[in-house]
Each structure stands twice: as structure tokens, then as C-alpha cells.
Design an enzyme around this catalytic site. Structure first.
Site, PDB file in Angstrom:
ATOM      1  CB  THR A 180      -0.702  -0.071   1.198  1.00  0.00           C
ATOM      2  OG1 THR A 180      -0.154   0.176   2.247  1.00  0.00           O
ATOM      3  CG2 THR A 180      -1.100  -1.311   1.033  1.00  0.00           C
ATOM      4  CG  ASP A 181       1.281   6.127  -1.406  1.00  0.00           C
ATOM      5  OD1 ASP A 181       2.336   6.267  -0.405  1.00  0.00           O
ATOM      6  OD2 ASP A 181       1.236   6.481  -2.131  1.00  0.00           O
ATOM      7  CE1 TYR A 182       4.265   7.167   7.004  1.00  0.00           C
ATOM      8  CE2 TYR A 182       2.226   8.155   7.046  1.00  0.00           C
ATOM      9  CZ  TYR A 182       3.543   8.011   7.149  1.00  0.00           C
ATOM     10  OH  TYR A 182       4.319   8.375   8.653  1.00  0.00           O
ATOM     11  CB  THR A 183      -1.211   5.848   7.015  1.00  0.00           C
ATOM     12  OG1 THR A 183      -1.980   6.516   5.952  1.00  0.00           O
ATOM     13  CG2 THR A 183      -0.415   5.626   7.923  1.00  0.00           C
ATOM     14  CB  ALA A 184      -3.109   3.527   1.770  1.00  0.00           C
TER      15      ALA A 184
END
Length: 723
Positions: free
Chosen positions: A265-269
Site C-alpha cells: 500500500t501507500d503510506y497509511t492507505a
């Protein structure tokens, strides 16, 4: 990969997987940020305990041999199974030697140069202990208000796809055993570049036809080139967040494309699924994302906190956990980390391979190739060696802030400013009169420095106006509703140009996106788009300003007349009432033209090129035939020059509406004065194919138009028919 190597890695991974507990498998799916102390130096203490207990599979923002080696020792030496960590970092357009921003690299239309730039950034990143970079970014973008256009290749599907392939080749190299390569991660999957209103993280809603025809091909191109991993996007797509989107992650990526690598995932997605409104809590967010096909959670810790219980209560199948952990372990095995966890952590390489003279030369060359000459009335450029008293005016004339965003470990102290570049070019005897004049900060209205700048203009025999955006103005979370020159720069330009009289004035633009330049274009005789050119930016701009390098860049994105035209892109549909058919009832604006100020593919040169007539062997071919078309291009000027010859195709009548024109091929020619070269293009069945209403890739008989020229808005046309 050879069958023997594949089998050896498979046995290695499966043996390890059988020894792992459920919690250890989930730990491999957890990625956390490398910590730093109050001075910004690496500090491992915040995550060491989780590493020792096997709760971390990967660490991002992790670089530096000392830092990565110390953290790896905690994993290998103290965790139960000694599984090494995977270190990731956003190395986007250079590690320490910073190349032009990716949008600028795309403006070079030079695939070999782009591959070389990514090769060098991989060499430097790997020398600093990094294993994995979150690049390339292949989001097709048609809205320059979106700050992250700087990180991609612009508005065109073909150009973005070809650049994606070049970047993957450069990052991953060709030798699986090499220690100077990185694993690539294509992002952001998918359609992140189509965020409504150009606003970061915003909603995306489009037909599946448009998704597959315009936004997915660059991802597939990267994966066909062997890209190791995929990163999900922040946005929703048709009311479902990309991070838990079954169509994207399962149907298309796994079933249709057959991708076997890891999805991160992207950051905290995953955490943000709650804010999107599709998950009530951490457990539901983790369940939806992992069941959709996500293998690694970047930073939210939702996997490590909830997946064990979700498996025990039957909401997630343990086989799915095995699948995700297997993909993470496979990547580590392919990178050779099980054989030698420290193979990337070599102090000698870190000292010898970063910011070398060779790397600087490559960065300077690519910066030159990326610059686009937008305007040159009266042949203001190139400036003459006789100009020994230059007024360098503007907020970006004497600053090292030319690297752009996502600059990894790039240091402004290493950067050549434009002032330094001009001095290096003209010599120490030259007089460079510098005045900032105004700020380029958004919201700043102070014009008190303009008078001091005008005094220097009066003393000079040439003026260079250095205008543009601050590095923070085009970045993640840096959307702009007004994409004109920030601050009172336009007023500075107006006053300087009025004061200069017959003194030549060259305007250099440093920016991370297309700007609305209509007012500036009306009054400035010479405009050079330099983007954010990187570590060697000042030297490269001076090379072009003084004619040592002939500009050859071509725009990868259209520059609008007004923000009201956005989204604007060259390969649009014609509409049922195109402009020019009826004076009133047409698809047009009342107050501005439909066309952009500068179209996709546009760029001038210090020389001139003449295109001969297009020749083809016939005017009718069969469905399976390839048509060859050719023409002669001649350098009719007095300087060596590079011309980017572009071929556009229009399917005039089809079962679905087709664009007015689409880039289908291009060739980059280097021609001496008076030299001619015959250019041949092969229009294949694949180039004529498209998705029909049933989402099937087809080719249909009918009439086609071929346009060959120097931009999307120029060139002769011929027709042929497919029977």
C-alpha cells in the site's frame, strides 16, 4: 530467471514458510518507517523490539550503510528465524546525484537517457544500503493543478508507457545477482492522476473503458518489463478505494495480467479506508484490503494488529496470509538477502559510488536535454559570449533550490545555482548582477525589491529572468488552484521587460508543472522551460542559454491558456459539434480559444528543420498488414540540432469514438547543418487497435489519418484505408 534459479528460490522460500508461525508470516506483511533522532540522524531504538520479535518485514525511509546494517543485525541476529529486513526508500529522480524531475525527463523524449538516469540512481541507492525504490510513478495526468504531475511522465499513454519500461530497466538492471540494482515498485495503482479538480487524494470516477484504455497501459508496460512490485493508490475508483479494489487487485492484476509479485500500500492507505467510509474499524479495513489482494501494509500497523484474530475467526483464510508472506519472502530471496543479508551494506561502495564526477556529468546532460525552448522571438537566444555584464533577476537566480520535491538524499549544498553556472560559463571576469526582486511564495505581495532589480537591469548588457515555483509548490499534497507564477513575479517580469529596452532578456522558468503563462508569453521575447533541473541545474541552464547545447526538449504535457481549460490534453474526442462547424453552436469557449498555449510535443530549437512530403507505398491495406510511411527531415539552419519527429494516428470512423489524434511513434534525430535523414515509421495492426464497447482489444477496417510533425499540433496529414 533461469528454471534452476527459480526452483532454488522456490525451495528456499517454501522451506522457510513451513517453519513460520502465523504471527511471523503477518510480521513479514508489516512495513514501518525507519526512525530518526532529534538531529535527523538514523535512530533504530523505536522499532528494534518489533524487529527482534519478527513483527516487521520491511523498513522504509531506510538508507545509509551504518543505519541499515545495524537494523539488519537486529533482524538476522536476534529474531527467531533470522529473516532479513527489506529496506525501501523513495528514490524518484536520483539518490544523492539528483537528475531533473521525472516530468522534465519525459520532456527529453530520450528513452536511453532516462534509463541511464534511473540506472545511476539505483547504483547510488544500492550503495547506501537500499533494496527497493518506490518508482516508477506512471500515473497519466491531464490536470496540472495536481502537484504530483512532477513525478510522472505527463498526459500521454504511449510516452508514459515507454518511459515506464526504461525506468524499470534502469532500476532493476539485467543481472539478478548484481548489488548495484534495486527492486522497482510501479505506482500508484490506479488512476491516481485523474483526481477530481486536480486536488490531492481526491475522488476518481471514470468508465472502465477509459481506465483500461488510458490509465492502465503504463502499469502493464512496467510489469511486462519485469517490475517487481506494485503500490496501491490513495484514491477511490468508482466508489471503491484502490487499496481494497477487487477489480484492480484481483481481476486485472492477478487474473488477467498474471502478476505474481508483491503489492504494497501507500503510506497509511489501509488506515484511510475508515476515512473513506468503507471500513468501520481497523479490523474491517485490514480484512477488506488483504482479501482484495494487498500483501504489505505500509505504516498503518493494521495487519500486525488485527490479522491473527481475523484468521482465527475465519474472516481471512490463512492460505491468503501464506500467499502474501510468500511474495515478500520471494522478493528478499531474489535480492539475495537470505544468502547475504548485508550484501547491499558496503562502506567502500557507499563512499565510491555516490555523487561521482561521472554521475554529475550524466545529470548535466539530461538536464540540458530536458529543457524546452517555448519562445525565441528576435533570436534572443542563445546569448553571446560578448555578454560580460549579466543582470540575473528573480527569486530563482541565486538559489540552490533547483532539485524539486522527492529528492531522496539530495543536498542543496551540492547544487550548482544558475548564478554559479553562468560564472562557470563566462569566467571569473564576467560581472553577474543579482537581485531577487520579489519572492515566489504564494500569497506574498511585497514588490519593494523591484526598484533595486531595475537598477541592475540598466547596467547590464543582457538580462536573465529566473522565475518559477518553490520546490514545495509541486509535490504530494501541493495542489494549486491558480497555476500562474506565484507571488508578484509577473509584475517583476513586466517591469524588467519594460525597462530593458533593446537589452536582450531571456526568461528561464523553474517549475514542477505546466504553468499558465499567457500574460508572460505576451510580453517576454524568449522563454526557456528548465523545470527543476537537479544537482547540475545551473551549469545545464548556462549551457543552453549560451548555445553550447541546442535545446531539444518537447512538452510531455499541454500548457493551458487558462486554468479554465483544465483538464486539457491533446488526444481528446472531437464531439458532435466541434469548433469551426457552426460559429455559435459548437464546443468552444466564448472568451478563450480551445487550443492550449503550448501543445503536447511542442518545443523549439536554435536551428530549423524542414519536413518533406509523407510517402507511403499504398493507400489501402489489409487488417493484418503493416503500412510503412516515410519522409525526409532536413536541418535547414546553421547549428547541429536534435529533432523529435512525432507520428500521430486518427481512426476516423470506428465502432466507438476515437481521439482526434494519438501519438503512436516517434524518432529522435540528430542532424548537422544541411544534413537530411529519411525517417520511416511502420504502422502496425497493434498501433491501429483499441478497446471496443465490450472492452475487447480489436482492430477494425476503415479510414485512418497519419500526421507526422514536430508536435501534436503540426505536420502534414495523409490518409489510408484498412479493408
Amino acid at each position: 530467471m533461469s528454471p534452476e534459479r527459480y526452483q532454488a528460490l522456490d525451495e528456499q522460500v517454501e522451506t522457510l514458510l513451513r517453519q513460520m508461525t502465523l504471527e511471523e508470516k503477518i510480521g513479514q506483511m508489516n512495513q514501518v518507517a525507519g526512525s530518526r533522532d532529534t538531529t535527523g540522524a538514523p535512530a533504530n531504538t523505536e522499532i528494534e523490539e518489533d524487529v527482534r520479535t519478527g513483527r516487521v518485514g520491511s523498513v522504509f525511509n531506510a538508507f545509509g550503510v551504518e543505519f541499515t546494517r545495524e537494523l539488519q543485525q537486529q533482524a538476522v541476529g536476534h529474531s527467531r528465524l533470522g529473516i532479513p529486513l527489506l529496506f525501501g526508500y523513495d528514490i524518484i529522480h536520483g539518490f544523492r546525484t539528483i537528475f531533473p524531475i521525472p516530468l522534465a525527463q519525459a520532456a527529453s523524449w530520450h528513452l536511453e537517457g532516462i534509463e541511464q538516469a534511473t540506472r545511476i540512481m539505483a547504483v547510488e541507492g544500492a550503495a547506501a544500503g537500499v533494496h527497493w525504490t518506490f518508482a516508477p510513478m506512471v500515473d497519466v495526468a491531464r490536470d496540472p493543478r495536481w502537484g504530483r504531475v512532477m513525478e510522472g511522465a505527463g498526459e500521454d499513454v504511449l510516452l508514459t508507457s515507454l518511459i515506464a519500461r526504461a525506468q524499470v530497466r534502469g532500476i532493476q538492471g539485467s543481472d539478478p545477482d548484481a548489488v548495484d540494482t534495486l527492486a522497482a515498485c510501479v505506482k500508484h495503482y490506479a488512476a491516481y492522476g485523474a483526481a477530481e479538480a486536480g486536488r490531492e487524494y481526491n475522488t476518481v470516477d471514470m468508465s472502465e473503458w477509459r481506465l483500461r484504455e488510458h490509465y492502465l497501459p503504463p502499469f502493464r508496460a512496467a510489469l511486462e518489463e519485469g517490475c517487481a512490485t506494485v503500490m496501491t493508490a490513495f484514491n477511490t475508483l468508482n466508489a471503491i478505494p484502490a487499496t481494497c479494489h477487487p477489480l484492480l487487485l484481483d481481476q486485472i492484476l492477478r487474473r488477467e495480467w498474471g502478476f505474481e509479485g508483491m503489492v504494497v500500500t501507500d503510506y497509511t492507505a489501509i488506515m484511510e479506508l475508515e476515512q473513506h467510509g468503507v471500513a468501520a474499524d481497523a479490523a474491517e479495513a485490514a480484512r477488506k484490503s488483504v482479501n482484495a489482494g494487498v500483501d504489505m501494509d505500509m505504516q498503518s500497523s493494521y495487519f500486525i494488529d488485527t490479522l491473527s484474530e481475523l484468521v482465527r475467526c475465519g474472516q481471512v483464510n490463512e492460505a491468503r496470509i501464506d500467499e502474501a508472506a510468500r511474495r515478500v519472502l520471494w522478493l528478499k530471496a531474489a535480492l539475495g538477502l537470505f544468502d547475504d543479508p548485508y550484501r547491499y551494506a558496503d562502506e567502500a561502495r557507499e563512499t565510491q559510488c555516490i555523487l561521482t564526477d561521472e554521475h554529475r556529468r550524466a545529470a548535466r546532460t539530461q538536464a540540458c536535454e530536458s529543457m524546452v525552448l517555448l519562445k525565441n522571438e528576435g533570436f534572443v537566444l542563445p546569448l553571446s559570449d560578448q555578454h560580460q555584464k549579466v543582470a540575473l533577476i528573480g527569486p530563482l537566480g541565486n538559489t540552490p533550490r533547483l532539485l524539486g520535491s522527492w529528492r531522496a538524499d539530495g543536498d542543496h549544498d551540492d547544487t550548482v545555482t544558475l548564478r554559479e553556472g553562468i560564472i562557470n560559463r563566462l569566467g571569473e571576469d564576467a560581472v553577474i548582477l543579482c537581485a531577487q526582486g520579489v519572492s515566489n511564495e504564494i500569497g506574498d505581495t511585497d514588490t519593494s525589491g523591484i526598484e533595486d532589480a531595475l537598477e541592475l537591469v540598466r547596467q547590464a548588457d543582457a538580462v536573465v529572468l529566473a522565475l518559477g515555483e518553490d520546490e514545495a509548490h509541486a509535490d504530494e499534497a501541493a495542489s494549486r488552484a491558480d497555476i500562474g507564477l506565484p507571488g508578484p513575479q509577473l509584475e517583476l517580469a513586466r517591469r524588467v521587460l519594460a525597462e530593458a529596452g533593446d537589452t536582450p532578456v531571456a526568461t528561464v522558468l523553474f517549475n514542477g508543472r505546466p504553468l499558465t503563462l499567457t500574460e508572460l508569453d505576451d510580453m517576454a521575447p524568449a522563454l526557456l522551460e528548465a523545470w527543476w533541473p537537479g544537482t547540475e541545474g545551473g551549469n545545464a541552464v548556462a549551457d543552453v542559454l549560451f548555445g553550447d547545447v541546442n535545446p531539444s526538449g518537447r512538452l510531455p504535457m499541454s500548457f493551458p491558456v487558462s486554468v479554465g481549460q483544465i483538464p486539457i490534453y491533446y488526444n481528446a474526442f472531437n464531439t458532435g459539434r466541434p469548433k469551426g462547424v457552426d460559429p455559435k453552436y459548437a464546443s468552444q469557449y466564448l472568451d478563450i480559444p480551445n487550443a492550449p498555449l503550448y501543445p503536447f510535443g511542442f518545443g523549439l530549437s536554435y536551428t530549423t528543420f524542414e519536413y518533406g512530403a509523407i510517402k507511403s507505398a499504398c493507400t489501402e491495406i489489409g487488417l493484418e498488414d503493416t503500412l510503412e510511411v516515410s519522409l525526409t527531415v532536413t536541418n535547414t539552419g546553421e547549428r547541429d540540432g536534435i529533432e523529435v519527429v512525432q507520428l500521430y494516428l486518427q481512426d476516423v470512423h470506428a465502432s466507438v469514438v476515437r481521439p482526434i489524434r494519438e501519438l503512436r511513434d516517434f524518432q529522435r534525430l540528430s542532424l548537422a547543418p544541411g544534413q537530411s535523414e529519411r525517417v520511416t515509421f511502420r504502422i502496425t495492426p497493434e498501433m491501429r487497435s483499441f478497446l471496443n464497447a465490450g472492452l475487447e482489444r480489436v482492430q477494425e477496417p476503415g479510414l485512418f489519418r497519419v500526421q507526422i510533425g514536430s508536435s501534436s499540433a503540426s505536420g502534414e496529414e495523409i490518409e489510408f484505408r484498412v479493408a
